[in-house]
Design an enzyme around this catalytic site. Structure first.
Site, PDB file in Angstrom:
ATOM      1  CE1 TYR A 144      -3.990   2.136   0.702  1.00 53.17           C
ATOM      2  CE2 TYR A 144      -2.665   3.107   2.444  1.00 53.17           C
ATOM      3  CZ  TYR A 144      -3.798   3.127   1.645  1.00 53.17           C
ATOM      4  OH  TYR A 144      -4.725   4.132   1.791  1.00 53.17           O
ATOM      5  CG  ASP A 145       2.910   2.136   3.626  1.00 48.60           C
ATOM      6  OD1 ASP A 145       1.688   1.888   3.621  1.00 48.60           O
ATOM      7  OD2 ASP A 145       3.584   2.193   4.673  1.00 48.60           O
ATOM      8  N   GLY A 147       3.054   1.412  -3.107  1.00 45.57           N
ATOM      9  CA  GLY A 147       2.149   1.558  -4.258  1.00 45.57           C
ATOM     10  C   GLY A 147       1.669   2.990  -4.380  1.00 45.57           C
ATOM     11  CB  VAL A 187     -13.428   4.651  13.474  1.00 45.52           C
ATOM     12  CG1 VAL A 187     -14.798   5.211  13.803  1.00 45.52           C
ATOM     13  CG2 VAL A 187     -12.344   5.679  13.810  1.00 45.52           C
ATOM     14  CB  THR A 209      -1.100   9.312  18.304  1.00 45.68           C
ATOM     15  OG1 THR A 209      -0.050   9.615  17.381  1.00 45.68           O
ATOM     16  CG2 THR A 209      -0.574   9.358  19.727  1.00 45.68           C
ATOM     17  NE  ARG A 276      -0.573   7.490   9.595  1.00 48.28           N
ATOM     18  CZ  ARG A 276      -1.206   6.353   9.354  1.00 48.28           C
ATOM     19  NH1 ARG A 276      -2.494   6.257   9.540  1.00 48.28           N
ATOM     20  NH2 ARG A 276      -0.545   5.305   8.928  1.00 48.28           N
TER      21      ARG A 276
HETATM   22  P1  NAD Z   1     -12.793   1.758   0.538  1.00 47.88           P
HETATM   23  O1  NAD Z   1     -12.115   0.436   0.619  1.00 47.88           O
HETATM   24  O2  NAD Z   1     -14.098   1.932   1.229  1.00 47.88           O
HETATM   25  O3  NAD Z   1     -13.010   2.191  -0.975  1.00 47.88           O
HETATM   26  C1  NAD Z   1     -12.151   1.805  -2.018  1.00 47.88           C
HETATM   27  C2  NAD Z   1     -13.005   1.512  -3.241  1.00 47.88           C
HETATM   28  O4  NAD Z   1     -12.144   1.151  -4.339  1.00 47.88           O
HETATM   29  C3  NAD Z   1     -13.951   0.314  -3.025  1.00 47.88           C
HETATM   30  O5  NAD Z   1     -15.225   0.628  -3.502  1.00 47.88           O
HETATM   31  C4  NAD Z   1     -13.306  -0.804  -3.839  1.00 47.88           C
HETATM   32  O6  NAD Z   1     -14.235  -1.770  -4.277  1.00 47.88           O
HETATM   33  C5  NAD Z   1     -12.670  -0.019  -4.963  1.00 47.88           C
HETATM   34  N1  NAD Z   1     -11.556  -0.713  -5.614  1.00 47.88           N
HETATM   35  C6  NAD Z   1     -10.512  -1.350  -5.018  1.00 47.88           C
HETATM   36  N2  NAD Z   1      -9.689  -1.855  -5.948  1.00 47.88           N
HETATM   37  C7  NAD Z   1     -10.212  -1.508  -7.164  1.00 47.88           C
HETATM   38  C8  NAD Z   1      -9.822  -1.758  -8.513  1.00 47.88           C
HETATM   39  N3  NAD Z   1      -8.705  -2.443  -8.804  1.00 47.88           N
HETATM   40  N4  NAD Z   1     -10.607  -1.274  -9.514  1.00 47.88           N
HETATM   41  C9  NAD Z   1     -11.740  -0.584  -9.229  1.00 47.88           C
HETATM   42  N5  NAD Z   1     -12.165  -0.341  -7.973  1.00 47.88           N
HETATM   43  C10 NAD Z   1     -11.397  -0.799  -6.957  1.00 47.88           C
HETATM   44  O7  NAD Z   1     -11.735   2.841   1.064  1.00 47.88           O
HETATM   45  P2  NAD Z   1     -11.898   4.390   1.313  1.00 47.88           P
HETATM   46  O8  NAD Z   1     -11.654   4.647   2.733  1.00 47.88           O
HETATM   47  O9  NAD Z   1     -13.135   4.902   0.689  1.00 47.88           O
HETATM   48  O10 NAD Z   1     -10.633   4.948   0.522  1.00 47.88           O
HETATM   49  C11 NAD Z   1     -10.762   5.562  -0.753  1.00 47.88           C
HETATM   50  C12 NAD Z   1      -9.390   6.040  -1.209  1.00 47.88           C
HETATM   51  O11 NAD Z   1      -8.873   6.985  -0.283  1.00 47.88           O
HETATM   52  C13 NAD Z   1      -8.349   4.931  -1.342  1.00 47.88           C
HETATM   53  O12 NAD Z   1      -7.556   5.172  -2.475  1.00 47.88           O
HETATM   54  C14 NAD Z   1      -7.525   5.071  -0.084  1.00 47.88           C
HETATM   55  O13 NAD Z   1      -6.205   4.633  -0.278  1.00 47.88           O
HETATM   56  C15 NAD Z   1      -7.584   6.567   0.152  1.00 47.88           C
HETATM   57  N6  NAD Z   1      -7.397   6.887   1.577  1.00 47.88           N
HETATM   58  C16 NAD Z   1      -8.397   6.692   2.475  1.00 47.88           C
HETATM   59  C17 NAD Z   1      -8.173   6.973   3.814  1.00 47.88           C
HETATM   60  C18 NAD Z   1      -9.245   6.796   4.859  1.00 47.88           C
HETATM   61  O14 NAD Z   1      -8.962   6.989   6.045  1.00 47.88           O
HETATM   62  N7  NAD Z   1     -10.460   6.469   4.522  1.00 47.88           N
HETATM   63  C19 NAD Z   1      -6.924   7.442   4.239  1.00 47.88           C
HETATM   64  C20 NAD Z   1      -5.929   7.605   3.286  1.00 47.88           C
HETATM   65  C21 NAD Z   1      -6.170   7.338   1.956  1.00 47.88           C
HETATM   66  N1  UDP Z   2      -6.238  -0.718  15.865  1.00 48.31           N
HETATM   67  C1  UDP Z   2      -6.576  -1.247  17.091  1.00 48.31           C
HETATM   68  N2  UDP Z   2      -7.630  -2.108  17.153  1.00 48.31           N
HETATM   69  C2  UDP Z   2      -8.356  -2.453  16.064  1.00 48.31           C
HETATM   70  C3  UDP Z   2      -8.010  -1.903  14.808  1.00 48.31           C
HETATM   71  C4  UDP Z   2      -6.930  -1.044  14.746  1.00 48.31           C
HETATM   72  O1  UDP Z   2      -5.951  -0.954  18.115  1.00 48.31           O
HETATM   73  O2  UDP Z   2      -9.312  -3.245  16.218  1.00 48.31           O
HETATM   74  C5  UDP Z   2      -5.111   0.229  15.798  1.00 48.31           C
HETATM   75  C6  UDP Z   2      -4.051  -0.094  14.761  1.00 48.31           C
HETATM   76  O3  UDP Z   2      -3.087  -0.977  15.279  1.00 48.31           O
HETATM   77  C7  UDP Z   2      -3.490   1.287  14.469  1.00 48.31           C
HETATM   78  C8  UDP Z   2      -4.685   2.211  14.641  1.00 48.31           C
HETATM   79  O4  UDP Z   2      -5.630   1.490  15.406  1.00 48.31           O
HETATM   80  O5  UDP Z   2      -2.513   1.619  15.420  1.00 48.31           O
HETATM   81  C9  UDP Z   2      -5.337   2.639  13.319  1.00 48.31           C
HETATM   82  O6  UDP Z   2      -5.576   1.471  12.582  1.00 48.31           O
HETATM   83  P1  UDP Z   2      -6.364   1.470  11.186  1.00 48.31           P
HETATM   84  O7  UDP Z   2      -6.327   0.069  10.681  1.00 48.31           O
HETATM   85  O8  UDP Z   2      -7.681   2.111  11.371  1.00 48.31           O
HETATM   86  O9  UDP Z   2      -5.551   2.451  10.240  1.00 48.31           O
HETATM   87  P2  UDP Z   2      -4.000   2.763   9.996  1.00 48.31           P
HETATM   88  O10 UDP Z   2      -3.869   4.185  10.415  1.00 48.31           O
HETATM   89  O11 UDP Z   2      -3.134   1.870  10.834  1.00 48.31           O
HETATM   90  O12 UDP Z   2      -3.810   2.537   8.542  1.00 48.31           O
END
Ligand code: NAD
Ligand code: UDP
Length: 313
Positions: A144-145, A147, A187, A209, A276
């Site tokens: 992920y990171d 990518g 959450v 955090t 973070r």
């Molecule tokens: P999510 O998993 O709910 O949504 C991701 C969506 O992408 C899903 O609908 C999934 O089916 C679709 N998807 C995955 N792989 C795909 C592919 N190969 N082709 C087409 N669709 C595909 O996650 P989210 O929280 O809504 O995150 C959305 C975006 O925001 C992501 O790119 C994620 O990396 C980024 N993001 C989210 C957060 C967060 O806290 N929610 C934080 C940082 C970055």
């Molecule tokens: N975490 C936790 N219990 C859970 C799920 C996550 O303590 O049931 C912790 C996890 O280890 C991380 C933080 O909560 O330190 C945030 O995790 P999340 O998977 O939501 O996102 P991240 O910021 O790590 O991508």
């Protein structure tokens, strides 16, 4: 009228973005392979004549005609992105190449949902955009990171080489209604556990955090960023600077749900970042944006959503 493509539009953030764009009068094309997305996320507007949904994997080329692209496709929860890590890297990298290629052909402006994970386990706190990060390239989170880091590289090279209009957002932990109840993120896990009277699973000692941003604030930032001046490409941090330990979050969720659940301590996942917090000085200055929703208020909204989900799975 503008046609807007949202990849990952059936996911948590994507569905809120589609809904908001429809409300603003745009025509919206949602592309999703439904890996972590759900039809129920788009149910309330699926019949809107301005909305269209296509099942498609962004790892393959896409030929559509739109004015703007929001590239959100990618699983965001560590459990889901680590389940098939090769696919995660492909989605981030091949997905970016395909969407950038599309943007180049049709001369569309393109937004990338990047992440705070580009900072890895940060040694600079809070994290400004100028920090290059501390990322393990061969660990469990690397798919992920790295990518997402490679996707950022591609965005900036397309910008420099092909003059593409790009908007790169580094999104910090965001939460709210429509998170998947089994998504595995902290959450949703804590709220579901609290509502079901199950133990609250804190990983490690809970001293790590995170800074949590409510979804409505985040979507406002996306819209403002997309319409910001062309020379503002980002990367820009988007998130709520309020920083909490995971233990504090667990206690808040227990209090707000009036749950009898007890906290249990489970092993910390590999490479779990210890701290973070976004430095949002740049977003404040250039987008005139800052989050408004307090953690307690956002959690209350999210809890009432999960109460309904519990009854109607
Ligand atoms: P999510 O998993 O709910 O949504 C991701 C969506 O992408 C899903 O609908 C999934 O089916 C679709 N998807 C995955 N792989 C795909 C592919 N190969 N082709 C087409 N669709 C595909 O996650 P989210 O929280 O809504 O995150 C959305 C975006 O925001 C992501 O790119 C994620 O990396 C980024 N993001 C989210 C957060 C967060 O806290 N929610 C934080 C940082 C970055
Ligand atoms: N975490 C936790 N219990 C859970 C799920 C996550 O303590 O049931 C912790 C996890 O280890 C991380 C933080 O909560 O330190 C945030 O995790 P999340 O998977 O939501 O996102 P991240 O910021 O790590 O991508």
């Amino acid at each position: 009228m503008k046609r807007i493509l949202v990849t990952g539009g059936a996911g948590f953030l994507g569905s809120h973005l589609c809904e908001r764009l429809l409300k603003e009068g745009y025509e919206v094309l949602c592309v999703d392979n439904f890996y972590t997305g759900r039809r129920s996320n788009i149910r309330s507007f699926i019949k809107d004549p301005m909305f269209e949904v296509t099942r498609h994997d962004v790892c393959f080329p896409l030929y559509v005609e739109v004015d703007e692209i929001y590239n959100l496709a990618c699983p965001a929860s560590p459990i889901h992105y680590q389940f098939d890590p090769v696919q995660t890297t492909k989605t981030s990298v091949h997905g970016a190449i395909n969407m950038l290629g599309l943007a180049k052909r049709i001369k569309a402006k393109i937004f990338q949902a990047s992440t705070s994970e580009v900072y890895g386990d940060p040694q600079v706190h809070p994290q400004p955009e100028s920090y290059w990060g501390n990322v393990n390239p061969v660990g469990f989170r690397s798919c992920y990171d790295e990518g997402k880091r490679c996707a950022e590289t591609l965005f900036f090279d397309y910008h420099r080489q092909h003059k593409l209009k790009i908007k790169v957002a580094r999104i910090f932990n965001t939460y709210g209604p429509r998170m998947h109840p089994n998504d595995g993120r902290v959450v949703s896990n804590f709220i579901m556990q609290a509502l079901q009277g199950k133990p609250i699973t804190v990983y490690g000692d809970g001293s790590q955090t995170r800074s949590f941003c409510y979804v409505d604030d985040m979507i406002n930032a996306f819209i403002k960023f997309m319409s910001s001046p062309e020379d503002f490409t980002g990367p820009v941090n988007l998130g709520n600077p309020g920083e909490f330990t995971i233990l504090e979050l667990a206690e808040k969720v227990i209090k707000l749900t009036r749950s009898k659940s007890k906290i249990v301590f489970n092993p910390l996942p590999h490479d779990d970042p210890t701290q973070r917090q976004p430095d949002i000085t740049l977003a404040k200055k250039t987008l005139k944006w800052q989050p408004k929703v307090k953690l307690e208020d956002g959690l209350k909204e999210t809890i009432s959503y999960f109460k309904k989900v519990k009854l109607d799975p």
